[in-house]
Design a protein around this motif. Structure first.
Motif, PDB file in Angstrom:
ATOM      1  N   ASN A  17      -3.849  19.792  22.339  1.00  0.00           N
ATOM      2  CA  ASN A  17      -4.855  20.433  21.475  1.00  0.00           C
ATOM      3  C   ASN A  17      -4.234  21.296  20.381  1.00  0.00           C
ATOM      4  O   ASN A  17      -4.912  21.676  19.434  1.00  0.00           O
ATOM      5  CB  ASN A  17      -5.812  21.293  22.302  1.00  0.00           C
ATOM      6  CG  ASN A  17      -6.824  20.425  23.025  1.00  0.00           C
ATOM      7  OD1 ASN A  17      -6.990  19.254  22.665  1.00  0.00           O
ATOM      8  ND2 ASN A  17      -7.483  20.992  24.030  1.00  0.00           N
ATOM      9  N   SER A  18      -2.964  21.621  20.547  1.00  0.00           N
ATOM     10  CA  SER A  18      -2.293  22.447  19.529  1.00  0.00           C
ATOM     11  C   SER A  18      -2.176  21.699  18.204  1.00  0.00           C
ATOM     12  O   SER A  18      -1.930  22.321  17.173  1.00  0.00           O
ATOM     13  CB  SER A  18      -0.896  22.834  20.013  1.00  0.00           C
ATOM     14  OG  SER A  18      -0.102  21.660  20.137  1.00  0.00           O
ATOM     15  N   GLY A  19      -2.322  20.369  18.239  1.00  0.00           N
ATOM     16  CA  GLY A  19      -2.182  19.600  17.000  1.00  0.00           C
ATOM     17  C   GLY A  19      -0.735  19.314  16.648  1.00  0.00           C
ATOM     18  O   GLY A  19      -0.447  18.650  15.649  1.00  0.00           O
ATOM     19  N   ILE A  20       0.192  19.808  17.475  1.00  0.00           N
ATOM     20  CA  ILE A  20       1.613  19.574  17.207  1.00  0.00           C
ATOM     21  C   ILE A  20       1.974  18.158  17.688  1.00  0.00           C
ATOM     22  O   ILE A  20       1.519  17.735  18.751  1.00  0.00           O
ATOM     23  CB  ILE A  20       2.465  20.647  17.935  1.00  0.00           C
ATOM     24  CG1 ILE A  20       2.174  22.018  17.308  1.00  0.00           C
ATOM     25  CG2 ILE A  20       3.951  20.330  17.883  1.00  0.00           C
ATOM     26  CD1 ILE A  20       2.873  23.164  17.974  1.00  0.00           C
ATOM     27  N   LEU A  25       6.329  18.449  21.238  1.00  0.00           N
ATOM     28  CA  LEU A  25       5.857  19.092  22.475  1.00  0.00           C
ATOM     29  C   LEU A  25       6.738  18.681  23.654  1.00  0.00           C
ATOM     30  O   LEU A  25       7.041  19.493  24.536  1.00  0.00           O
ATOM     31  CB  LEU A  25       4.394  18.720  22.739  1.00  0.00           C
ATOM     32  CG  LEU A  25       3.384  19.300  21.743  1.00  0.00           C
ATOM     33  CD1 LEU A  25       1.989  18.750  22.015  1.00  0.00           C
ATOM     34  CD2 LEU A  25       3.377  20.831  21.791  1.00  0.00           C
ATOM     35  N   VAL A  26       7.173  17.418  23.654  1.00  0.00           N
ATOM     36  CA  VAL A  26       8.059  16.936  24.723  1.00  0.00           C
ATOM     37  C   VAL A  26       9.353  17.754  24.723  1.00  0.00           C
ATOM     38  O   VAL A  26       9.846  18.179  25.762  1.00  0.00           O
ATOM     39  CB  VAL A  26       8.353  15.423  24.536  1.00  0.00           C
ATOM     40  CG1 VAL A  26       9.529  14.986  25.398  1.00  0.00           C
ATOM     41  CG2 VAL A  26       7.114  14.608  24.873  1.00  0.00           C
ATOM     42  N   GLU A  27       9.850  18.004  23.538  1.00  0.00           N
ATOM     43  CA  GLU A  27      11.068  18.809  23.384  1.00  0.00           C
ATOM     44  C   GLU A  27      10.880  20.210  23.987  1.00  0.00           C
ATOM     45  O   GLU A  27      11.722  20.716  24.726  1.00  0.00           O
ATOM     46  CB  GLU A  27      11.363  18.913  21.885  1.00  0.00           C
ATOM     47  CG  GLU A  27      12.794  19.098  21.518  1.00  0.00           C
ATOM     48  CD  GLU A  27      13.660  18.001  22.109  1.00  0.00           C
ATOM     49  OE1 GLU A  27      14.651  18.385  22.726  1.00  0.00           O
ATOM     50  OE2 GLU A  27      13.315  16.791  21.996  1.00  0.00           O
ATOM     51  N   GLN A  28       9.730  20.815  23.666  1.00  0.00           N
ATOM     52  CA  GLN A  28       9.426  22.154  24.187  1.00  0.00           C
ATOM     53  C   GLN A  28       9.290  22.110  25.709  1.00  0.00           C
ATOM     54  O   GLN A  28       9.796  22.980  26.411  1.00  0.00           O
ATOM     55  CB  GLN A  28       8.116  22.687  23.577  1.00  0.00           C
ATOM     56  CG  GLN A  28       8.173  22.959  22.089  1.00  0.00           C
ATOM     57  CD  GLN A  28       9.180  24.042  21.757  1.00  0.00           C
ATOM     58  OE1 GLN A  28       9.280  25.049  22.452  1.00  0.00           O
ATOM     59  NE2 GLN A  28       9.941  23.825  20.696  1.00  0.00           N
ATOM     60  N   VAL A  45       5.164  27.286  22.462  1.00  0.00           N
ATOM     61  CA  VAL A  45       4.454  26.467  21.481  1.00  0.00           C
ATOM     62  C   VAL A  45       3.953  27.343  20.327  1.00  0.00           C
ATOM     63  O   VAL A  45       4.014  26.967  19.158  1.00  0.00           O
ATOM     64  CB  VAL A  45       3.308  25.684  22.164  1.00  0.00           C
ATOM     65  CG1 VAL A  45       2.394  25.046  21.130  1.00  0.00           C
ATOM     66  CG2 VAL A  45       3.890  24.634  23.086  1.00  0.00           C
ATOM     67  N   GLU A  46       3.500  28.537  20.682  1.00  0.00           N
ATOM     68  CA  GLU A  46       3.053  29.453  19.635  1.00  0.00           C
ATOM     69  C   GLU A  46       4.222  29.817  18.710  1.00  0.00           C
ATOM     70  O   GLU A  46       4.085  29.886  17.487  1.00  0.00           O
ATOM     71  CB  GLU A  46       2.467  30.717  20.273  1.00  0.00           C
ATOM     72  CG  GLU A  46       1.735  31.585  19.265  1.00  0.00           C
ATOM     73  CD  GLU A  46       1.226  32.881  19.876  1.00  0.00           C
ATOM     74  OE1 GLU A  46       0.725  32.831  21.022  1.00  0.00           O
ATOM     75  OE2 GLU A  46       1.356  33.918  19.211  1.00  0.00           O
ATOM     76  N   GLY A 383      -7.875  32.028  14.905  1.00  0.00           N
ATOM     77  CA  GLY A 383      -7.575  30.930  13.976  1.00  0.00           C
ATOM     78  C   GLY A 383      -7.462  31.366  12.526  1.00  0.00           C
ATOM     79  O   GLY A 383      -7.216  30.546  11.650  1.00  0.00           O
ATOM     80  N   GLY A 384      -7.662  32.652  12.252  1.00  0.00           N
ATOM     81  CA  GLY A 384      -7.522  33.145  10.873  1.00  0.00           C
ATOM     82  C   GLY A 384      -6.053  33.194  10.470  1.00  0.00           C
ATOM     83  O   GLY A 384      -5.156  33.034  11.298  1.00  0.00           O
ATOM     84  N   LEU A 385      -5.808  33.405   9.188  1.00  0.00           N
ATOM     85  CA  LEU A 385      -4.435  33.416   8.692  1.00  0.00           C
ATOM     86  C   LEU A 385      -3.683  34.643   9.191  1.00  0.00           C
ATOM     87  O   LEU A 385      -4.286  35.695   9.424  1.00  0.00           O
ATOM     88  CB  LEU A 385      -4.437  33.454   7.150  1.00  0.00           C
ATOM     89  CG  LEU A 385      -5.178  32.349   6.419  1.00  0.00           C
ATOM     90  CD1 LEU A 385      -5.025  32.532   4.909  1.00  0.00           C
ATOM     91  CD2 LEU A 385      -4.633  30.997   6.836  1.00  0.00           C
ATOM     92  N   PRO A 386      -2.363  34.516   9.328  1.00  0.00           N
ATOM     93  CA  PRO A 386      -1.550  35.700   9.612  1.00  0.00           C
ATOM     94  C   PRO A 386      -1.723  36.722   8.477  1.00  0.00           C
ATOM     95  O   PRO A 386      -1.747  36.340   7.303  1.00  0.00           O
ATOM     96  CB  PRO A 386      -0.121  35.158   9.629  1.00  0.00           C
ATOM     97  CG  PRO A 386      -0.251  33.688   9.848  1.00  0.00           C
ATOM     98  CD  PRO A 386      -1.561  33.296   9.225  1.00  0.00           C
TER      99      PRO A 386
END
Ligand code: PLP
Length: 419
Positions: A17-20, A25-28, A45-46, A383-386
């Motif tokens: 669901n992260s969209g990555i 993700l496998v690497e992580q 992941v974050e 979900g807002g911008l940093p």
């Protein structure tokens, strides 16, 4: 611990669901399991998510923040073919430099102009094309380093030109140039460099552009920050006070410089690029040098710069985010800060940045929060911008001058959810 680790693939799938992309993700997942740390995979992941380039809210009050991409400027529509090197009239091959060069020549009052990747490239190309193997006269007060790795003596060396130092650190007069040029047989040009973000004060003297034109050598002036015209015809209220003393392309050329070089993402307010403007025969030499190809910008940059040039030609300062931000009135900023319903409303100082003197400030309005809240704000909310704030003396400040009003509501949400 003690629990059996999940399979790499299942762990990666649980994060889709992260969209990555799955293979990242496998690497992580693999390294988390290897470290016995799979229960904290979301943090990893974050961390990865945050390493990707993404839009952020610049609430630092630094208008041209180098770490945040300098000037805030839209990116052009992607996914297009263009006539970048195609002459629509004849159907033959064209030059990517002609159209855009003409627009900037017009804006600078120059015979001719061309675009490269940044101002460092512009200086390197000019030195390589006009002075390789020859001497370049430059004042000892202008052998500067500007941000990171742009160091005048090193760029000069890289171009194959020889440094001919003139005068002293604090005082350099016209006669010093004459002496240095007479002492070295083969001086091809003189270079004047804007000291940008530092200044020597007190017992000082420098030769002006007008004086240097008497040397009978091409005079190149690296003005750096890209102010086009000191009278700012694109601003209905005229030039702001804080601009005083900033060299402008048009006036430097009028004063007799043969070429000027400047950045496009500083006071010009556009994308990263560099401009060389001035005498046609010298621009022609630059265009013919092999570095012109090495340093040429792509179609997205050129299209974006063309849009910027059009706004300047329309005298539409409000259409250029940098100038719009720089011109915002305090009352407007106060109203926006009040609408946040959080923190304490305070007067703050915005800073132009981008090579202007650090002592130059623009009065502004911001919100103050006690303590360092910068890391919470950088996370963004829901979900807002940093949101990038400024921390000073242990407290956190959000300066509304550098914030796009379209982001105000998002910021209000984030502030309403601060602990
Ligand atoms: C900023 C600056 C440069 C370097 O410009 P970039 O576009 O960052 O490569 C060179 N010369 C002067 C005088 C500058 O102010």
């Amino acid at each position: 611990m003690g629990k059996k680790p999940p399979s790499v693939n299942n762990l990666a799938l649980s994060l889709q669901n992260s969209g990555i992309p799955h293979e990242l993700l496998v690497e992580q997942a693999r390294s988390a399991i290897a470290a016995g740390d799979w229960e904290n995979i979301e943090e990893r992941v974050e961390h990865l998510q945050r390493s990707f380039i993404q839009p952020v809210v610049n609430a630092t009050g630094v208008l041209l923040h180098t770490n945040l991409g300098r000037a805030s400027w839209e990116s052009p529509e992607s996914n297009f073919s263009s006539n970048i090197e195609f002459d629509l009239a004849s159907g033959n091959r064209g030059s990517r430099q002609t159209g855009i060069g003409n627009l900037f020549a017009q804006l600078c009052g120059a015979e001719s102009a061309m675009v490269v990747n940044n101002c460092s490239s512009a200086v390197l190309l000019v030195l390589s094309a006009l002075a390789s193997g020859k001497g370049v006269a430059i004042s000892r007060s202008e052998l500067v380093e500007i941000g990171g790795s742009f160091r005048v003596p090193e760029i000069l060396e890289l171009s194959g030109a020889n440094l001919v130092e003139v005068g002293t650190t604090n005082k350099t007069r016209l006669v010093d140039y004459q002496k240095a040029i007479d002492a070295h047989r083969d001086v091809a040009m003189s270079l004047k460099v804007h000291q940008s973000n530092y200044k020597i004060v007190g017992f000082t003297e420098e030769a002006t552009v007008e004086e240097l034109t008497s040397l009978d050598l091409p005079l190149v002036v690296d003005i750096g920050s890209g102010l086009l015209d000191s009278s700012c015809p694109w601003l209905s209220s005229g030039p702001p006070k804080w601009l005083a003393g900033e060299p402008a392309a048009k006036q430097t050329l009028l004063g007799g410089a043969d070429l000027v070089t400047f950045s496009c993402d500083k006071l010009l307010g556009g994308p990263q690029a560099g401009i060389i403007a001035g005498k046609s025969d010298l621009i022609e030499k630059c265009l013919r040098h092999p570095f012109a190809r090495v340093l040429r910008p792509g179609s997205h940059t050129l299209l974006s710069l063309q849009e910027l040039a059009m706004r300047y030609l329309h005298r539409d300062g409000d259409g250029i985010p940098f100038w719009k931000m720089a011109s915002l009135g305090l009352e407007e900023l106060r109203i926006r800060a009040e609408r946040m319903n959080a923190g304490e409303i305070v007067s703050v100082d915005s800073i132009p940045g981008g090579g202007t003197l650090p002592t130059v400030v623009i009065p502004s309005i911001g919100l103050k929060f006690s303590g360092d809240r910068s890391s919470e704000l950088r996370r963004g909310f829901n979900g807002g911008l940093p949101i990038i704030a400024r921390v000073s003396d242990g407290d956190t400040y959000l300066d509304f001058r550098t914030v796009d009003p379209a982001h105000d509501e998002m910021i209000a949400n984030a502030l309403g959810n601060l602990d």
